[in-house]
Design a protein around this motif. Sequence first.
Motif, mmCIF file in Angstrom:
data_model
loop_
_atom_site.group_PDB
_atom_site.id
_atom_site.type_symbol
_atom_site.label_atom_id
_atom_site.label_comp_id
_atom_site.label_asym_id
_atom_site.label_seq_id
_atom_site.Cartn_x
_atom_site.Cartn_y
_atom_site.Cartn_z
ATOM 1 N N GLU A 180 22.774 27.326 27.955
ATOM 2 C CA GLU A 180 22.412 26.627 29.193
ATOM 3 C C GLU A 180 21.699 27.568 30.161
ATOM 4 O O GLU A 180 20.680 27.202 30.765
ATOM 5 N N LEU A 181 22.215 28.768 30.306
ATOM 6 C CA LEU A 181 21.608 29.735 31.224
ATOM 7 C C LEU A 181 20.256 30.219 30.688
ATOM 8 O O LEU A 181 19.305 30.407 31.450
ATOM 9 N N ARG A 182 20.179 30.428 29.373
ATOM 10 C CA ARG A 182 18.907 30.837 28.768
ATOM 11 C C ARG A 182 17.845 29.748 28.978
ATOM 12 O O ARG A 182 16.699 30.038 29.323
ATOM 13 N N HIS A 183 18.239 28.506 28.793
ATOM 14 C CA HIS A 183 17.326 27.382 28.990
ATOM 15 C C HIS A 183 16.835 27.331 30.448
ATOM 16 O O HIS A 183 15.655 27.091 30.707
ATOM 17 N N TYR A 184 17.731 27.585 31.363
ATOM 18 C CA TYR A 184 17.374 27.556 32.791
ATOM 19 C C TYR A 184 16.346 28.634 33.124
ATOM 20 O O TYR A 184 15.349 28.382 33.809
ATOM 21 N N ILE A 185 16.539 29.843 32.609
ATOM 22 C CA ILE A 185 15.611 30.937 32.914
ATOM 23 C C ILE A 185 14.240 30.680 32.285
ATOM 24 O O ILE A 185 13.197 30.946 32.882
ATOM 25 N N LYS A 186 14.221 30.121 31.074
ATOM 26 C CA LYS A 186 12.951 29.918 30.376
ATOM 27 C C LYS A 186 12.168 28.730 30.910
ATOM 28 O O LYS A 186 10.930 28.744 30.934
ATOM 29 N N THR A 187 12.860 27.683 31.361
ATOM 30 C CA THR A 187 12.163 26.458 31.752
ATOM 31 C C THR A 187 12.246 26.163 33.241
ATOM 32 O O THR A 187 11.416 25.419 33.771
ATOM 33 N N GLY A 188 13.253 26.694 33.897
ATOM 34 C CA GLY A 188 13.448 26.363 35.308
ATOM 35 C C GLY A 188 14.072 25.005 35.508
ATOM 36 O O GLY A 188 14.273 24.560 36.644
ATOM 37 N N GLU A 189 14.401 24.334 34.416
ATOM 38 C CA GLU A 189 14.997 22.999 34.520
ATOM 39 C C GLU A 189 16.460 23.112 34.924
ATOM 40 O O GLU A 189 17.192 23.978 34.426
ATOM 41 N N LEU A 190 16.880 22.232 35.809
ATOM 42 C CA LEU A 190 18.219 22.273 36.355
ATOM 43 C C LEU A 190 19.141 21.325 35.604
ATOM 44 O O LEU A 190 18.792 20.174 35.352
ATOM 45 N N ARG A 191 20.319 21.819 35.262
ATOM 46 C CA ARG A 191 21.324 20.949 34.682
ATOM 47 C C ARG A 191 22.040 20.226 35.824
ATOM 48 O O ARG A 191 22.134 20.729 36.945
ATOM 49 N N SER A 192 22.577 19.080 35.544
ATOM 50 C CA SER A 192 23.241 18.303 36.589
ATOM 51 C C SER A 192 24.459 19.018 37.151
ATOM 52 O O SER A 192 24.890 18.740 38.268
ATOM 53 N N THR A 193 25.026 19.943 36.378
ATOM 54 C CA THR A 193 26.241 20.609 36.830
ATOM 55 C C THR A 193 25.950 21.867 37.643
ATOM 56 O O THR A 193 26.876 22.537 38.080
#
Length: 394
Positions: free
Chosen positions: A84-97
Motif C-alpha cells: 500500500e505504501l509502495r503504491h502510494y509513493i509510485k502513483t500518488g493515489e490515496l487509499r480511503s484509509t
Amino acid sequence: MFKKLLELRQQKAAKVAEMRALLDNAEKEGKELTEEEKGKFDTLKELVQKMSEEIERYETVADEERSQVGKPAETRSKQFTNEELRHYIKTGELRSTLSTTTGEDGGYTVIPQLDTEVMKRLTDDSVMRQICNVVRLPVGAKEYKKLVSAGGAVVEHGQEGVARNGTNAPKLNEVTIALNPIFAYPKTTQEILDFSSIDVLGWLTDEISESFTETEESDLTLGDGDKKSKGLLAYTRSTDGDKTRTFGQLQKMEVASADKITADNLIDLFYMLHSKYRKNAVWVMSSTIAAMLQKLKNKNGDFIWRDGLTADAPATLLGRPVHFLETLPASGANKPVLAFGDFKRGYFIVDHETGVRTRPDNITEPGFYKVHTDKYLGGGVVDSNAIKLIETLA
C-alpha cells in the motif's frame, strides 16, 4: 469541537487583555487600582478562571479524539502494508484509509502509521524533546500563547471581623510561540521500488527522522526566530537576578573560558536556580564540556560527577541528571557552554495537529521517487527564571 475551543481561547485572551489594560493604566499613572477598577479586575479574573476550566474540559476531549481524526472505527488500528505504501509513493493515489489534508498549500497525506513512528523516533533521538515541555496545537491554531506571572501579587493576613483591603494583582506577561514548517525530501530510485523488498515505512521513518532531528535540535538551540523557532541561545542574557532581570532574559554566570569552569562555579549555578525549579532540573552540555567536568572535584577531593548506575541511566552532576546536547557550543567568546534548569517549565516545544504530512513527487527528477515531507514546529522560552547558563568570555 476545535472551532469552539478556538473561540474560547480568543475570548479568554480578550478578557486577559482587559486585565492587562487596567494594570498598565494604573502603572502609567503611578497609582494603585481604584476600588471600582479592583472590582472590575476581580470580575474579569473570575471569568478567565471559568473559561480556563471550560477550555481544559474541551482539551481533554480533544486529546482523546486526536488520534481518531479522519479514521473510521474499524480501521483505527490498521497497519498499512508495504505494498500500500509502495503504491502510494509510485502513483500518488490515496487509499480511503489514509487521512488527507487539502489546505491552501496543496494536497497532503497524513499516514498515521508514519506519523507515529517519526514522532516516536524524534522523542527518542532529540535531547530537547526529552527535557522540554511539548504541546500540540489543534487545527486552525497557528501560534501558542501563554500568560506567565512575573510576580507582584501581595498576600496579607486577615482578622475575623476586620475589613480587608484589596491586594495588588500579579503582573502578567504574554508569551507567544509561532509555528513554522520544516521539511525533508527523502528519495529513492524507481528500480529499488520496483524490484527490491524495501521496507517502505522503515525507509521513510529513518530518512525523515534523521533530517527532522538534526533540524529541530539546531532550531531549538540556535534558531534566531526568523521563520524558525527561537532557540534557547537566541535569548538575551544578563547577570542580573530573577527579581531585577527584564522578563524574557536568561540569567548567566560568566567565566573566563570553558576550561576554567570550577566545581565552585557549578555549585554557585546550582543555587542560583530557585528551589522550586531545582527538584526537576537537569544539566545540559556538549560531550566536550562533559569531558572537562568529569575531572572536577569538590574541596574534599571527591569527584562531583557520577556515572549512571545502569546501562541507560544518565550520569549525574551534583545529584541532577546530565544530558548531552551537541548543538551547544564547547568554546568561544560570549558563548553559553552549559545550561542548568527545569526545562519542562522553562522551554516549550510546539507541534501541530496535522502531524507529519507527505506528498509524493515523481516528476521533478526523472528516475527518482521523492517524498516531500513536512511538519510544523515552534519553540521558545516560557519561564526565563527556570533556566540558568554559564557563558564564556573568551
